[in-house]
Scaffold this motif. Structure first.
Motif, PDB file in Angstrom:
ATOM      1  N   PHE A   1       0.828  -1.206   0.000  1.00 57.20           N
ATOM      2  CA  PHE A   1       0.000   0.000   0.000  1.00 57.20           C
ATOM      3  C   PHE A   1       0.864   1.258   0.000  1.00 57.20           C
ATOM      4  CE2 PHE A   1      -3.672  -2.573   1.282  1.00 57.20           C
ATOM      5  CZ  PHE A   1      -4.664  -1.947   0.537  1.00 57.20           C
ATOM      6  N   LEU A   2       2.069   1.137   0.591  1.00 57.12           N
ATOM      7  CA  LEU A   2       2.931   2.316   0.727  1.00 57.12           C
ATOM      8  C   LEU A   2       3.768   2.564  -0.522  1.00 57.12           C
ATOM      9  CD1 LEU A   2       4.165   1.779   4.396  1.00 57.12           C
ATOM     10  CD2 LEU A   2       2.367   3.306   3.590  1.00 57.12           C
ATOM     11  N   VAL A   3       3.935   1.514  -1.346  1.00 54.74           N
ATOM     12  CA  VAL A   3       4.803   1.643  -2.519  1.00 54.74           C
ATOM     13  C   VAL A   3       4.418   2.823  -3.428  1.00 54.74           C
ATOM     14  CG1 VAL A   3       5.432   0.525  -4.706  1.00 54.74           C
ATOM     15  CG2 VAL A   3       5.644  -0.738  -2.570  1.00 54.74           C
ATOM     16  N   PRO A   4       3.114   3.021  -3.741  1.00 51.80           N
ATOM     17  CA  PRO A   4       2.763   4.141  -4.632  1.00 51.80           C
ATOM     18  C   PRO A   4       3.007   5.510  -4.006  1.00 51.80           C
ATOM     19  CG  PRO A   4       0.926   2.590  -4.373  1.00 51.80           C
ATOM     20  CD  PRO A   4       1.935   2.260  -3.333  1.00 51.80           C
ATOM     21  N   LYS A   5       3.124   5.580  -2.691  1.00 52.25           N
ATOM     22  CA  LYS A   5       3.336   6.870  -2.031  1.00 52.25           C
ATOM     23  C   LYS A   5       4.784   7.308  -2.247  1.00 52.25           C
ATOM     24  CE  LYS A   5      -0.438   6.310   1.017  1.00 52.25           C
ATOM     25  NZ  LYS A   5      -1.388   6.119  -0.092  1.00 52.25           N
ATOM     26  N   SER A   6       4.980   8.598  -2.423  1.00 48.20           N
ATOM     27  CA  SER A   6       6.332   9.087  -2.694  1.00 48.20           C
ATOM     28  C   SER A   6       7.129   9.249  -1.407  1.00 48.20           C
ATOM     29  CB  SER A   6       6.271  10.410  -3.446  1.00 48.20           C
ATOM     30  OG  SER A   6       5.543  11.356  -2.686  1.00 48.20           O
ATOM     31  N   LYS A   7       6.444   9.453  -0.279  1.00 53.08           N
ATOM     32  CA  LYS A   7       7.167   9.614   0.982  1.00 53.08           C
ATOM     33  C   LYS A   7       6.264   9.274   2.165  1.00 53.08           C
ATOM     34  CE  LYS A   7       6.318  14.583   1.709  1.00 53.08           C
ATOM     35  NZ  LYS A   7       5.913  14.468   3.111  1.00 53.08           N
ATOM     36  N   PRO A   8       6.896   8.952   3.320  1.00 52.47           N
ATOM     37  CA  PRO A   8       6.076   8.687   4.510  1.00 52.47           C
ATOM     38  C   PRO A   8       5.376   9.959   4.972  1.00 52.47           C
ATOM     39  CG  PRO A   8       8.415   8.638   5.054  1.00 52.47           C
ATOM     40  CD  PRO A   8       8.326   8.785   3.582  1.00 52.47           C
ATOM     41  N   LEU A   9       4.385   9.797   5.830  1.00 52.13           N
ATOM     42  CA  LEU A   9       3.570  10.934   6.268  1.00 52.13           C
ATOM     43  C   LEU A   9       4.407  12.025   6.939  1.00 52.13           C
ATOM     44  CD1 LEU A   9       0.576  11.612   6.095  1.00 52.13           C
ATOM     45  CD2 LEU A   9       0.283  10.636   8.394  1.00 52.13           C
ATOM     46  N   TRP A  10       5.332  11.621   7.817  1.00 53.32           N
ATOM     47  CA  TRP A  10       6.046  12.604   8.628  1.00 53.32           C
ATOM     48  C   TRP A  10       7.546  12.664   8.384  1.00 53.32           C
ATOM     49  CZ3 TRP A  10       3.052  10.582  13.483  1.00 53.32           C
ATOM     50  CH2 TRP A  10       1.736  11.074  13.407  1.00 53.32           C
ATOM     51  N   ALA A  11       8.003  12.191   7.245  1.00 49.98           N
ATOM     52  CA  ALA A  11       9.428  12.285   6.947  1.00 49.98           C
ATOM     53  C   ALA A  11       9.579  12.577   5.457  1.00 49.98           C
ATOM     54  CB  ALA A  11      10.143  10.988   7.321  1.00 49.98           C
ATOM     55  N   SER A  12      10.765  13.012   5.055  1.00 50.52           N
ATOM     56  CA  SER A  12      10.941  13.447   3.671  1.00 50.52           C
ATOM     57  C   SER A  12      11.119  12.283   2.696  1.00 50.52           C
ATOM     58  CB  SER A  12      12.132  14.397   3.580  1.00 50.52           C
ATOM     59  OG  SER A  12      13.281  13.761   4.093  1.00 50.52           O
TER      60      SER A  12
ATOM     61  N   ALA B   1       5.472  -2.634  12.249  1.00 51.39           N
ATOM     62  CA  ALA B   1       6.417  -2.391  11.150  1.00 51.39           C
ATOM     63  C   ALA B   1       5.799  -1.490  10.078  1.00 51.39           C
ATOM     64  CB  ALA B   1       6.856  -3.720  10.534  1.00 51.39           C
ATOM     65  N   VAL B   2       4.514  -1.729   9.761  1.00 51.95           N
ATOM     66  CA  VAL B   2       3.838  -0.920   8.740  1.00 51.95           C
ATOM     67  C   VAL B   2       3.639   0.508   9.246  1.00 51.95           C
ATOM     68  CG1 VAL B   2       1.721  -0.658   7.381  1.00 51.95           C
ATOM     69  CG2 VAL B   2       2.707  -2.932   7.715  1.00 51.95           C
ATOM     70  N   LEU B   3       3.253   0.624  10.503  1.00 53.66           N
ATOM     71  CA  LEU B   3       3.047   1.942  11.129  1.00 53.66           C
ATOM     72  C   LEU B   3       4.327   2.776  11.052  1.00 53.66           C
ATOM     73  CD1 LEU B   3       0.828   3.373  13.025  1.00 53.66           C
ATOM     74  CD2 LEU B   3       2.249   2.598  14.906  1.00 53.66           C
ATOM     75  N   LEU B   4       5.439   2.143  11.427  1.00 55.10           N
ATOM     76  CA  LEU B   4       6.725   2.843  11.444  1.00 55.10           C
ATOM     77  C   LEU B   4       7.123   3.287  10.032  1.00 55.10           C
ATOM     78  CD1 LEU B   4       8.759   3.531  13.718  1.00 55.10           C
ATOM     79  CD2 LEU B   4      10.084   1.559  12.999  1.00 55.10           C
ATOM     80  N   MET B   5       6.885   2.412   9.053  1.00 54.72           N
ATOM     81  CA  MET B   5       7.230   2.743   7.661  1.00 54.72           C
ATOM     82  C   MET B   5       6.323   3.850   7.123  1.00 54.72           C
ATOM     83  SD  MET B   5       9.240   2.201   5.125  1.00 54.72           S
ATOM     84  CE  MET B   5      10.155   0.716   5.545  1.00 54.72           C
ATOM     85  N   ALA B   6       5.022   3.744   7.396  1.00 56.25           N
ATOM     86  CA  ALA B   6       4.061   4.710   6.853  1.00 56.25           C
ATOM     87  C   ALA B   6       4.287   6.108   7.416  1.00 56.25           C
ATOM     88  CB  ALA B   6       2.637   4.246   7.145  1.00 56.25           C
ATOM     89  N   LEU B   7       4.615   6.185   8.695  1.00 55.69           N
ATOM     90  CA  LEU B   7       4.727   7.501   9.335  1.00 55.69           C
ATOM     91  C   LEU B   7       6.131   8.084   9.272  1.00 55.69           C
ATOM     92  CD1 LEU B   7       2.410   7.015  12.459  1.00 55.69           C
ATOM     93  CD2 LEU B   7       1.847   7.895  10.197  1.00 55.69           C
ATOM     94  N   THR B   8       7.141   7.238   9.505  1.00 51.84           N
ATOM     95  CA  THR B   8       8.502   7.781   9.566  1.00 51.84           C
ATOM     96  C   THR B   8       9.416   7.256   8.456  1.00 51.84           C
ATOM     97  OG1 THR B   8       9.410   6.049  10.978  1.00 51.84           O
ATOM     98  CG2 THR B   8       8.296   7.852  12.094  1.00 51.84           C
ATOM     99  N   GLY B   9       8.960   6.238   7.713  1.00 54.42           N
ATOM    100  CA  GLY B   9       9.763   5.708   6.616  1.00 54.42           C
ATOM    101  C   GLY B   9      10.895   4.807   7.047  1.00 54.42           C
ATOM    102  N   CYS B  10      10.817   4.294   8.276  1.00 56.40           N
ATOM    103  CA  CYS B  10      11.919   3.473   8.779  1.00 56.40           C
ATOM    104  C   CYS B  10      11.566   1.991   8.856  1.00 56.40           C
ATOM    105  CB  CYS B  10      12.348   3.954  10.164  1.00 56.40           C
ATOM    106  SG  CYS B  10      13.025   5.612  10.149  1.00 56.40           S
TER     107      CYS B  10
END
Lengths: 151, 140
Positions: free
Chosen positions: A60-71, B18-27
Motif C-alpha cells: 500500500f505504501l509503494v505508490p506513495k512518494s514519501k512517509p507521512l512525517w518524513a521526507s 512495522a507498517v506503522l513505522l514505515m508509513a509515518l517515519t519511513g523506517c
C-alpha cells in the motif's frame, strides 16, 4: 515529536506482539530450532502473521512518494549477497541457538528485571560496538562492509 | 487461547508495528538496526525515535502485567557464561549481517529482498545446527 511518539507506539506494539507470541521465552525459540527434538512451530506462526501484514502494508505504501512525517523512505539499498551478510547471519544464528534470544525479545525481556538478561543485552551491545568500530576504521579498504544495511 | 493462535496474533501486532513505522517515519522496524544506530563510534543523528521505540519495547510487558497479571517473559535456559558468549555472537552477527529476525525476517522478506531471504535461511540453519549440536550431540 511526532516521530518520537510513533517510535514509542510502534515499539510498544512490537513488544506486546513478542510477549503474546511466546518469543520472549527462550525455550519456545529454541523449541523452534530443535527440529530433531520436541519441535515447536510457534515461531513460524509469528513470522507468517508478521510477514502477511507487513507485505500487504508495504504494498500500500509503494505508490506513495514519501512517509507521512518524513521526507523519504529510508530503505536499504544493498543487494549483493556478500561475505559480511553470510558470515554475520551465521554468527547471529549460532548465538540465537545457544541462548534462544534475538535482539527484540532480549530487549523486551529486560523488563523481567533478571540480571541474566541484562548480561546478555550488554554482551550484545559490546558485539555491535565491536563491529561498528571495526567498520568505521576499515571503510576505505572494505567497501562491502560500508554498504547500506537492512535496518 | 492456543499458543499458535497467540503466536499468529503476536505476529500480526509486530507486522502492524512495522507498517506503522514505515508509513509515518519511513523506517524499517529492525531491532538490531534501531539499537545499533545509537551506539558508538558514530551514533546516527535521529536518536529520539529509536530511544522511544526501545522504551516502548520494555514498557510492553509492564502493561501486560497490569492487565493480565503476567508479563509473559520466560526464564533464560542457559547459564551466564553461555549468555555472554551468545550475546556477543548475536551482537557481532546482526551488526555484520545488517539485520536480525525483525529487520531481515519480517521487513526484509516483506520487501522481497533476496539479501534478507538469504540471511534468514542462513541464521535459521545456523540456529538449528547449534541447537542440534548442544542438545543432541553434546547433550547439554
Amino acid at each position: 515529536m511526532r516521530g518520537t511518539l510513533t517510535g514509542l507506539l510502534a515499539g510498544f506494539l512490537f513488544g506486546l506482539g513478542l510477549c503474546l507470541s511466546g518469543m520472549t521465552s527462550p525455550a519456545v525459540v529454541q523449541g523452534f530450532l530443535d527440529v530433531a527434538g520436541a519441535w515447536n512451530p510457534a515461531l513460524l506462526f509469528v513470522m507468517a502473521g508478521g510477514v502477511a501484514v507487513t507485505f500487504v502494508g508495504y504494498r500500500f505504501l509503494v505508490p506513495k512518494s514519501k512517509p507521512l512525517w518524513a521526507s523519504r523512505f529510508s530503505l536499504p539499498t544493498a543487494t549483493r549477497i556478500d561475505t559480511p551478510l553470510l558470515a554475520g547471519a551465521a554468527i547471529f544464528g549460532i548465538g540465537w541457538g545457544l541462548a534462544g534470544y534475538c535482539p527484540g525479545p532480549a530487549v523486551v525481556s529486560l523488563a523481567s528485571g533478571r540480571i541474566a538478561v541484562v548480561v546478555f543485552v550488554l554482551s550484545m551491545l559490546v558485539g555491535m560496538i565491536l563491529v561498528r568500530w571495526m567498520r568505521s576504521g576499515s571503510r576505505a579498504s572494505m567497501p562491502s562492509l560500508a554498504a547500506e544495511e537492512n535496518r | 487461547m492456543h499458543p499458535f493462535a497467540l503466536a499468529a496474533i503476536g505476529g500480526v501486532m509486530i507486522g502492524t508495528s512495522a507498517v506503522l513505522l514505515m508509513a509515518l517515519t519511513g523506517c524499517i522496524a529492525g531491532i538490531s538496526g534501531i539499537v545499533g544506530g545509537l551506539l558508538p563510534p558514530k551514533p546516527v543523528a535521529d536518536r529520539s525515535w529509536r530511544l522511544a521505540f526501545i522504551l516502548g519495547l520494555v514498557a510492553a510487558p509492564a502493561a501486560l502485567r497490569t492487565f493480565s497479571g503476567d508479563v509473559l517473559i520466560g526464564p533464560p535456559t542457559v547459564g551466564t557464561p553461555v549468555l555472554i558468549a551468545a550475546g556477543l555472537l548475536v551482537g557481532i552477527g546482526t551488526a555484520l549481517g545488517g539485520g536480525c529476525t525483525s529487520g531481515h525476517g519480517i521487513c526484509g522478506i516483506s520487501r522481497l529482498s533476496v539479501r534478507s531471504v538469504v540471511a534468514v535461511v542462513t541464521f535459521i540453519a545456523a540456529g538449528v545446527l547449534t541447537v542440534f549440536v548442544t542438545r543432541h550431540v553434546l547433550g547439554a
